[in-house]
Design an enzyme around this catalytic site. Structure first.
Site, short mmCIF file in Angstrom:
data_model
loop_
_atom_site.label_atom_id
_atom_site.label_comp_id
_atom_site.label_asym_id
_atom_site.label_seq_id
_atom_site.Cartn_x
_atom_site.Cartn_y
_atom_site.Cartn_z
NE ARG A 76 2.63 -40.22 59.08
CZ ARG A 76 3.26 -40.89 58.96
NH1 ARG A 76 3.70 -42.17 57.98
NH2 ARG A 76 3.66 -41.61 59.77
CG HIS A 101 -1.03 -45.43 56.69
ND1 HIS A 101 -0.78 -43.60 57.11
CD2 HIS A 101 0.61 -45.93 57.44
CE1 HIS A 101 0.36 -43.34 57.60
NE2 HIS A 101 0.88 -44.44 57.48
#
Ligand SMILES: NC(=O)c1ccc[n+]([C@@H]2O[C@H](COP(=O)([O-])OP(=O)(O)OC[C@H]3O[C@@H](n4cnc5c(N)ncnc54)[C@H](OP(=O)(O)O)[C@@H]3O)[C@@H](O)[C@H]2O)c1
Length: 309
Positions: A224, A272
Site C-alpha cells: 500500500r 495500482h
C-alpha cells in the site's frame, strides 16, 4: 436473502456472471441499492463510504474484493460483530507472482539502465551477477509474499522474508518483528513490500529503513502507498541509496499529476495494478465461504480487525 456487490462499474457484469454461476440461489444487488436493507445478508465490496454498511441489519459477513482490508478497517462506523473476510483466491495470487517476478527481473537485469542506453544509442554491457548472488527481501510472508518467495527460490534467488511472527520456511531466511527488521534490510538488494497497511506498518519505509539497505538497492512497493514516506524515497533516489524503484501504490491515488515520481528516471510506475481479483476464481472462493457459514463452519480468511489484517 441477497448479496450486495460494490465493485468498479466496468467490472460489474463480470462479477454478476461469476457470482450467479457459483451462487445460483442468491439474489445479487449492485451498489447503490435502495431496496429493503433487511434483505442483504452478505456484502462483497471495495471501499464503501464510511458507515454505509451499518444500514443492513441482517448482514452476516463482509467480503473484501481485495486482499487488503484497510479500506474497511479505516471505517470507524463498520457494523460491530460482523466478520470481515479478506480476498484469497488463486487468480489474485497468480497475478502477484507475475508482477513480483517481472519487477525483480527488471532490477536484477538492469532493464532501466538498458532502456536509458537504448534512448541514447549506447551499446554497453553491464556486468551481470547470478540470481543466487542477488538477495531479495520480501516484507510480508503471507499468502502473496510466500507465493512470490517460492517462485523466486525456484529461479535460484537468495530470498529472505520478514513477518510479524516467527516462521520457518524451506529456502527462505526468515526474520521477524521489529528486532529482525534492520538485519533483514541490511542483507536485501531488492526489497519487495507486500505488507498490509496497519497502524504498525504505516510509514515503515522511511529514511531509516532506506539507509539500512545496501547502497543502490531496489525497491518494489506493491503493498500500500501508506508504507512509503514518499519524500524520504525521493531523497534516497536522489542520493543513489535507492538505485531504482518499481512503484504500484501511492499515498494518494490516482497519483497527482505534479508528482515527481511520474518522470523520475529511476522509477517504473504502474497505477495500482500489481494484481487484480479475478471474478471467476474469486466468486468460487466467496461462494465456498458462504456455504461454510450456512453449514455452521468457521469462515476462512476472516481478519482480525484489531490487528488490522
Ligand atoms: N498492489 C496490488 O495490486 C495489491 C494486490 C493485492 C494485495 N496487495 C497488498 O498486499 C498485502 C498482503 O496481502 P496478503 O494476502 O499476502 O496478506 P496476508 O496473507 O495477511 O499477509 C500479511 C503478511 O504481512 C505480515 N505483517 C503484518 N503486519 C506486520 C508487521 N507489523 N510487521 C511485520 N510483518 C507484518 C504478516 O505477518 P504474520 O505472518 O506474522 O502474520 C504476514 O506475513 C495486502 O494487505 C494488500 O495491501 C496489493
Amino acid at each position: 436473502m441477497a448479496l450486495l456487490l460494490k465493485v468498479d462499474i466496468d467490472r460489474g457484469d463480470a462479477w454478476q456472471k461469476a457470482l450467479r454461476a457459483c451462487l445460483p440461489d442468491m439474489t445479487i444487488h449492485e451498489w447503490p441499492y435502495d431496496g429493503d436493507p433487511a434483505e442483504i445478508e452478505f456484502a462483497l465490496v471495495w471501499a464503501p463510504p464510511r458507515g454505509a454498511l451499518r444500514r443492513y441489519p441482517n448482514l452476516r459477513a463482509i467480503f473484501s474484493i481485495g486482499a487488503g482490508i484497510d479500506h474497511l478497517a479505516s471505517d470507524p462506523e463498520l457494523p460491530e460483530g460482523v466478520p470481515v473476510v479478506r480476498m484469497v483466491e488463486p487468480g489474485l495470487t497468480a497475478g502477484m507472482i507475475e508482477y513480483v517476478l517481472l519487477a525483480v527481473l527488471t532490477h536484477h537485469r538492469f532493464m532501466l539502465d538498458y532502456a536509458a542506453q537504448q534512448r541514447a544509442r549506447i551499446w554497453r554491457e553491464i556486468s551481470q551477477i547470478a540470481a543466487s548472488q542477488r538477495r531479495v527481501g520480501i516484507m510480508g510472508l503471507g499468502v502473496l509474499g510466500s507465493a512470490a518467495a517460492d517462485t523466486l527460490i525456484r529461479l535460484d534467488f537468495d530470498v529472505a522474508g520478514w513477518s510479524r511472527s516467527p516462521k520457518e520456511r524451506t529456502g527462505i531466511t526468515c526474520f521477524h518483528g521489529r528486532d529482525g527488521l534492520f538485519p533483514f534490510l541490511a542483507r536485501t538488494d531488492i526489497l519487495v513490500c507486500l505488507l498490509p497497511l496497519t497502524p504498525e506498518t504505516d510509514g515503515i519505509l522511511d529514511a531509516r529503513a532506506f539507509s539500512a539497505l545496501p547502497s543502490g538497492a531496489a525497491l518494489i512497493s506493491i503493498g500500500r502507498g501508506g508504507h512509503v514516506v514518499e519524500e524520504d524515497l525521493l531523497a534516497a533516489l536522489e542520493s543513489g541509496q535507492i538505485g531504482s524503484a518499481t512503484l504500484d501504490v501511492f499515498r494518494q491515488e490516482p497519483l497527482p499529476e505534479d508528482s515527481p515520481f511520474w518522470t523520475h528516471p529511476r522509477v517504473i510506475l504502474t497505477p495500482h495494478v500489481a494484481s487484480m481479483t479475478i471474478p471467476d476464481s474469486a466468486a468460487a472462493a466467496v461462494a465456498a465461504n458462504i456455504r461454510r457459514l450456512r453449514a455452521g463452519q468457521p469462515l476462512e480468511n476472516a481478519v482480525d480487525l484489531q490487528r488490522g489484517y
